[in-house]
Design an enzyme around this catalytic site. Structure first.
Site, PDB file in Angstrom:
ATOM      1  N   CYS A 297       1.074  -1.469   0.030  1.00 28.28           N
ATOM      2  CA  CYS A 297      -0.267  -0.063   0.054  1.00 28.28           C
ATOM      3  C   CYS A 297       0.970   1.481   0.437  1.00 28.28           C
ATOM      4  O   CYS A 297       1.799   0.782   0.392  1.00 28.28           O
ATOM      5  CB  CYS A 297      -1.473   0.026   1.353  1.00 28.28           C
ATOM      6  SG  CYS A 297      -1.992  -1.696   1.261  1.00 28.28           S
TER       7      CYS A 297
ATOM      8  N   ARG B  81       1.308   1.392  -6.040  1.00 26.81           N
ATOM      9  CA  ARG B  81       1.503   0.673  -4.612  1.00 26.81           C
ATOM     10  C   ARG B  81       0.609   0.337  -4.234  1.00 26.81           C
ATOM     11  O   ARG B  81       0.230  -0.969  -3.900  1.00 26.81           O
ATOM     12  CB  ARG B  81       2.333   1.482  -3.917  1.00 26.81           C
ATOM     13  CG  ARG B  81       3.933   1.563  -4.493  1.00 26.81           C
ATOM     14  CD  ARG B  81       4.137   2.418  -3.096  1.00 26.81           C
ATOM     15  NE  ARG B  81       4.335   1.322  -1.891  1.00 26.81           N
ATOM     16  CZ  ARG B  81       5.165   0.930  -1.474  1.00 26.81           C
ATOM     17  NH1 ARG B  81       6.486   0.901  -2.264  1.00 26.81           N
ATOM     18  NH2 ARG B  81       5.080  -0.229  -0.587  1.00 26.81           N
TER      19      ARG B  81
ATOM     20  N   TRP C  27      -4.076  -1.578  -1.726  1.00 25.81           N
ATOM     21  CA  TRP C  27      -4.291  -3.035  -2.398  1.00 25.81           C
ATOM     22  C   TRP C  27      -4.331  -4.297  -1.069  1.00 25.81           C
ATOM     23  O   TRP C  27      -4.163  -4.208  -0.546  1.00 25.81           O
ATOM     24  CB  TRP C  27      -2.561  -3.537  -2.613  1.00 25.81           C
ATOM     25  CG  TRP C  27      -3.135  -4.549  -3.917  1.00 25.81           C
ATOM     26  CD1 TRP C  27      -2.871  -3.996  -4.907  1.00 25.81           C
ATOM     27  CD2 TRP C  27      -2.645  -5.831  -3.849  1.00 25.81           C
ATOM     28  NE1 TRP C  27      -3.653  -5.629  -5.604  1.00 25.81           N
ATOM     29  CE2 TRP C  27      -3.016  -6.783  -4.973  1.00 25.81           C
ATOM     30  CE3 TRP C  27      -2.598  -6.613  -2.092  1.00 25.81           C
ATOM     31  CZ2 TRP C  27      -2.793  -7.863  -5.377  1.00 25.81           C
ATOM     32  CZ3 TRP C  27      -2.061  -8.232  -2.901  1.00 25.81           C
ATOM     33  CH2 TRP C  27      -2.458  -9.139  -3.763  1.00 25.81           C
TER      34      TRP C  27
ATOM     35  N   ASN D 232       1.019  -0.792   6.186  1.00 27.59           N
ATOM     36  CA  ASN D 232       1.186  -1.307   5.391  1.00 27.59           C
ATOM     37  C   ASN D 232       1.508  -2.040   5.606  1.00 27.59           C
ATOM     38  O   ASN D 232       2.133  -2.939   6.810  1.00 27.59           O
ATOM     39  CB  ASN D 232       2.593  -0.920   4.251  1.00 27.59           C
ATOM     40  CG  ASN D 232       2.353  -1.338   2.920  1.00 27.59           C
ATOM     41  OD1 ASN D 232       1.772  -2.446   2.368  1.00 27.59           O
ATOM     42  ND2 ASN D 232       3.733  -0.720   2.755  1.00 27.59           N
ATOM     43  N   GLY D 233       1.030  -3.560   5.638  1.00 29.95           N
ATOM     44  CA  GLY D 233       1.404  -5.453   5.675  1.00 29.95           C
ATOM     45  C   GLY D 233       0.573  -6.273   5.236  1.00 29.95           C
ATOM     46  O   GLY D 233      -0.462  -5.378   5.521  1.00 29.95           O
TER      47      GLY D 233
ATOM     48  N   GLU E  30       9.154 -12.614 -20.783  1.00 29.05           N
ATOM     49  CA  GLU E  30       8.362 -11.585 -20.579  1.00 29.05           C
ATOM     50  C   GLU E  30       7.433 -11.149 -21.414  1.00 29.05           C
ATOM     51  O   GLU E  30       6.951 -10.673 -20.023  1.00 29.05           O
ATOM     52  CB  GLU E  30      10.437 -10.578 -20.502  1.00 29.05           C
ATOM     53  CG  GLU E  30       9.526  -9.466 -20.450  1.00 29.05           C
ATOM     54  CD  GLU E  30       9.127  -8.745 -18.965  1.00 29.05           C
ATOM     55  OE1 GLU E  30       8.743  -9.145 -18.133  1.00 29.05           O
ATOM     56  OE2 GLU E  30       8.089  -7.497 -19.092  1.00 29.05           O
TER      57      GLU E  30
ATOM     58  N   LYS F   1       4.052  -9.026 -20.120  1.00 26.86           N
ATOM     59  CA  LYS F   1       3.666  -7.770 -20.804  1.00 26.86           C
ATOM     60  C   LYS F   1       2.244  -7.449 -21.203  1.00 26.86           C
ATOM     61  O   LYS F   1       0.894  -7.128 -20.906  1.00 26.86           O
ATOM     62  CB  LYS F   1       4.612  -7.015 -21.178  1.00 26.86           C
ATOM     63  CG  LYS F   1       5.845  -6.493 -20.230  1.00 26.86           C
ATOM     64  CD  LYS F   1       5.540  -5.704 -19.908  1.00 26.86           C
ATOM     65  CE  LYS F   1       6.358  -5.036 -18.255  1.00 26.86           C
ATOM     66  NZ  LYS F   1       6.313  -6.569 -17.390  1.00 26.86           N
TER      67      LYS F   1
ATOM     68  N   GLU G 191      -0.236  -8.808 -18.250  1.00 32.53           N
ATOM     69  CA  GLU G 191       0.082  -7.601 -17.141  1.00 32.53           C
ATOM     70  C   GLU G 191      -0.952  -5.891 -18.042  1.00 32.53           C
ATOM     71  O   GLU G 191      -1.965  -5.369 -17.352  1.00 32.53           O
ATOM     72  CB  GLU G 191       0.738  -6.852 -17.467  1.00 32.53           C
ATOM     73  CG  GLU G 191       1.633  -7.656 -15.170  1.00 32.53           C
ATOM     74  CD  GLU G 191       2.826  -6.932 -15.485  1.00 32.53           C
ATOM     75  OE1 GLU G 191       3.083  -6.489 -14.627  1.00 32.53           O
ATOM     76  OE2 GLU G 191       3.806  -6.856 -16.494  1.00 32.53           O
TER      77      GLU G 191
ATOM     78  N   HIS H 116       5.752 -30.597 -28.616  1.00 31.22           N
ATOM     79  CA  HIS H 116       5.503 -31.647 -27.135  1.00 31.22           C
ATOM     80  C   HIS H 116       4.493 -31.301 -26.197  1.00 31.22           C
ATOM     81  O   HIS H 116       3.775 -31.223 -25.348  1.00 31.22           O
ATOM     82  CB  HIS H 116       6.862 -31.289 -25.758  1.00 31.22           C
ATOM     83  CG  HIS H 116       7.972 -31.751 -26.512  1.00 31.22           C
ATOM     84  ND1 HIS H 116       8.142 -33.274 -27.036  1.00 31.22           N
ATOM     85  CD2 HIS H 116       8.880 -30.557 -26.922  1.00 31.22           C
ATOM     86  CE1 HIS H 116       9.570 -32.863 -28.074  1.00 31.22           C
ATOM     87  NE2 HIS H 116       9.798 -31.494 -28.073  1.00 31.22           N
TER      88      HIS H 116
ATOM     89  N   LYS I 288       3.196  -1.769  -8.180  1.00 33.88           N
ATOM     90  CA  LYS I 288       4.215  -1.797  -8.353  1.00 33.88           C
ATOM     91  C   LYS I 288       4.903  -2.784  -7.432  1.00 33.88           C
ATOM     92  O   LYS I 288       5.495  -3.647  -7.631  1.00 33.88           O
ATOM     93  CB  LYS I 288       4.517  -0.897  -8.355  1.00 33.88           C
ATOM     94  CG  LYS I 288       5.745  -0.429  -8.826  1.00 33.88           C
ATOM     95  CD  LYS I 288       6.014  -0.919  -9.867  1.00 33.88           C
ATOM     96  CE  LYS I 288       7.268  -0.398 -10.803  1.00 33.88           C
ATOM     97  NZ  LYS I 288       7.287  -1.597 -12.354  1.00 33.88           N
TER      98      LYS I 288
HETATM   99  C1  AGP Z   1       6.163  -6.072 -13.601  1.00 38.06           C
HETATM  100  O1  AGP Z   1       5.279  -5.700 -15.163  1.00 38.06           O
HETATM  101  C2  AGP Z   1       5.869  -6.884 -12.858  1.00 38.06           C
HETATM  102  N1  AGP Z   1       4.821  -5.550 -12.555  1.00 38.06           N
HETATM  103  C3  AGP Z   1       5.843  -7.545 -11.506  1.00 38.06           C
HETATM  104  O2  AGP Z   1       5.914  -9.045 -12.285  1.00 38.06           O
HETATM  105  C4  AGP Z   1       6.947  -7.095 -10.904  1.00 38.06           C
HETATM  106  O3  AGP Z   1       8.532  -8.041 -12.023  1.00 38.06           O
HETATM  107  C5  AGP Z   1       7.425  -8.391  -9.656  1.00 38.06           C
HETATM  108  O4  AGP Z   1       6.416  -7.782  -9.163  1.00 38.06           O
HETATM  109  C6  AGP Z   1       8.951  -8.210  -9.002  1.00 38.06           C
HETATM  110  O5  AGP Z   1       8.796  -6.665  -9.068  1.00 38.06           O
HETATM  111  P1  AGP Z   1      10.024  -6.361  -8.351  1.00 38.06           P
HETATM  112  O6  AGP Z   1      11.083  -6.302  -8.965  1.00 38.06           O
HETATM  113  O7  AGP Z   1       9.863  -4.995  -8.150  1.00 38.06           O
HETATM  114  O8  AGP Z   1      10.200  -7.149  -6.977  1.00 38.06           O
END
Ligand code: AGP
Length: 589
Positions: free
Chosen positions: A2, A28, A73, A99-100, A467, A471, A474, A490, A584
């Site tokens: 958060c 966040r 969040w 937060n946590g 990757e 993307k 996401e 396979h 984030k």
């Molecule tokens: C990346 O586009 C994602 N938002 C997510 O997979 C991110 O890479 C992952 O949560 C790790 O975050 P960090 O690099 O801050 O540890």
């Protein structure tokens, strides 16, 4: 994960100051938000809502010189106004943000109910404010927060204020809190970027530290012993501009366009940190690259680079899994953790476990002073500047750039590594040119409504495929899978039907021939072949031109995927900077 922000100072619009700080922290977590101030006659007033802040105001809150706020969040309890922070004590004299995760919230809540505390939310966080209220009957606010904090199990950060007071108390263990020092005003936040419009002088709270803050003084305590501690402020390098969109519509696009410069500056960095990292790897008894999500794919790419360039074997693991299979670690093992935020709980948990095996811990992070940065024996900065979009782009490319340079340093040909990086930077710049963007935008329009997309590659194009698939998922919420191209026959190829978009990475390296054959197999089953290569080919139904850059070709290949993901999000009216359900940094397990 958060966002938390607190202000105390001489400004009388504390509510607006806090709301402005929250807007810089929304990446966040943005399920809901809330602000509380100590207003007229000292009474605490609160303004909360679900959803993003957007154009909301806090005009309903009275003038005040102190306030706290939170962007959520959701972990415990649904996305509702009642569950949003700040949470208030029964007597409404104490306001708290958290937060946590409070792992023992249920037992604490049961006890507090017997002490006649009334709960109105489903959250674990609300337990903390009633705990402080209970202790406040005997102790001052600072001591009440300290004692309450020691009762919490798990990794948490609290910021607390009470009515009729100009002081804030913040405490943290494993969840980031940064103090900002202004002129007759001081602030706390979960990320320094929320402070840079006020000050660049900050202090990052270490684990189990508590801070008492009013407009002119900041006092630091050891949260366990209650003893005062001295501390050293630092001055941040980047200012507020680095955290603004400028002429771009979204942070994600701005950060994609920053990449050529970032790659070039890493290549030309005269301090050559990657040489030092290479030396540490050389001296270790086995190296393990760990990361989560996008950072995990950087680790996988790193294992290919170290093997191909330096003939060096390094292992890699997903951060959330590493903790379950690190029992082989020895005291000369090296764990190199990659993380943009340096706050990802899955990584922090694993590396703390690795340290109990006496392994050496190094990190490659993009946030100075982050938890992982402070936890490590050696810390290396990605140097990509603040990354605000939830989707990691420039930090990932920065990680790849450092890993590539380190692999060349290990081989003893650092200058060749620089040349390869500069080639990759030029290839990215070409892709970002008018023709490249036009071609990617047209492709996005063509496939924006499909249900499935497959991305395949071999060698270094395999982590690139993973990757790029992430993307696209996401950003556009389209089901997209990345595969090792060799794996298609396979089983995966059973998924291909007429018109299924298949992105095939085909750089002109040792994988080219096999990739073209793979593309033929996909096409034979109706696949729509999107060829990412420096030359067109008859098997491609759509060609994206990417200039080769030796082992650095993974970089422009991934940048193509970032751009496609971005334009697919635009086509599908998704928010590229704050995708649904994401945040984030994932600071919970
Ligand atoms: C990346 O586009 C994602 N938002 C997510 O997979 C991110 O890479 C992952 O949560 C790790 O975050 P960090 O690099 O801050 O540890």
């Amino acid at each position: 994960m958060c966002g938390i922000f607190g202000y105390t100072g001489s400004k009388t619009n504390a509510a607006e100051v806090v709301l402005d700080g929250l807007k810089k922290l929304e990446y966040r977590g943005y399920d809901s938000w809330g602000v509380s101030v100590s207003g007229a006659k000292g009474k605490i007033s609160v303004c909360k809502n679900v959803g993003k802040i957007g154009n909301a105001t806090v005009k309903t809150l009275s003038a005040s010189t102190i306030g706290i706020g939170h962007t959520r969040w959701a972990t415990h309890g649904g996305v509702t106004k009642k569950n949003s922070h700040p949470h208030l004590s029964c007597d409404k004299n104490i306001s708290l943000i958290h937060n946590g995760i409070i792992e023992n919230y249920d037992t604490l809540r049961e006890k507090l109910v017997t002490q006649c505390h009334t709960f109105i939310s489903e959250t674990d966080s609300e337990v903390a404010v009633h705990l402080v209220e209970q202790l406040r009957k005997k102790y001052d606010l600072t001591e009440s927060v300290r004692k309450a904090f020691l009762k919490l199990k798990g990794l948490n950060a609290l910021v607390v204020m009470e009515s009729d007071s100009e002081s804030l108390v913040a405490v943290s263990n494993g969840s980031p809190v940064v103090v900002g020092f202004g002129e007759h005003e001081n602030m706390v936040a979960s990320d320094a970027d929320a402070l840079t419009s006020h000050t660049k002088t900050v202090y990052y709270l270490k684990d189990s530290e508590l801070v008492y803050v009013n407009k002119d003084t900041v006092t630091l305590f050891d949260a366990i012993t209650g003893k005062k501690k001295s501390f050293k402020k630092i001055v941040l390098e980047h200012g507020e501009k680095a955290s603004q969109k400028g002429e771009f519509k979204h942070f994600m696009l701005k950060e994609i366009y920053e990449q050529p410069q970032i790659i070039t500056s890493i290549a030309n960095d005269t301090t050559m940190p990657d040489r030092k990292l290479a030396q540490i790897i050389k001296e270790s008894f086995g190296t393990y690259l760990v990361g989560c999500g996008t950072a995990a794919y950087a680790c996988l790419a790193g294992s290919y680079l170290f093997s191909k360039v330096a003939k060096t074997h390094v292992n890699w693991a997903v951060g959330s899994e590493f903790g379950y299979h690190l029992d082989f670690l020895k005291n000369k093992s090296l764990v190199l953790a990659l993380s943009q935020s340096g706050e990802t709980m899955d990584i922090l948990e694993s590396v703390k476990k690795a340290k109990t095996k006496k392994a050496t811990l190094a990190c490659l992070v993009n946030v100075y002073g982050s938890s992982l940065f402070r936890e490590s024996h050696y810390n290396f900065m990605v140097g990509a500047g603040p990354e605000k979009a939830v989707a990691s782009t420039k930090a990932f490319i920065g990680m790849l750039s450092h890993l590539l340079l380190t692999s060349y340093a290990l081989k003893g040909s650092y200058e060749d590594g620089k040349k390869t990086l500069l080639k990759a930077s030029k290839s990215v710049k070409d892709l970002l040119g008018k023709d490249g963007i036009k071609s990617i935008k047209k492709l996005a329009r063509k496939i924006a409504q499909v249900e499935h997309i497959y991305v395949v590659g071999r060698g270094l194009s395999y982590p690139a495929s993973l990757e790029v698939a992430l993307k696209i998922k996401e950003m556009s919420y389209i089901h997209t899978e990345g595969f090792a191209a060799g794996e298609l026959k396979h089983g995966v190829i059973s998924l291909i039907t007429k018109g299924t978009p298949c992105i095939v990475f085909a750089p002109h390296d040792e994988t080219y021939g096999a990739n073209i054959s793979g593309a033929m197999e996909l096409k034979a089953r109706g696949g729509y072949i999107i060829g990412v290569s420096n030359k067109d080919h008859e098997v491609f139904d759509y060609h994206i031109s990417v200039k080769d850059a030796l082992e650095g070709t993974i970089i422009p290949n991934v940048v193509f995927g970032q751009l496609l993901a971005y334009y697919l999000a635009i086509e599908r009216d998704c928010d590229p900077d704050m995708p649904r359900n994401l945040a984030k940094s994932v600071t919970v397990k």
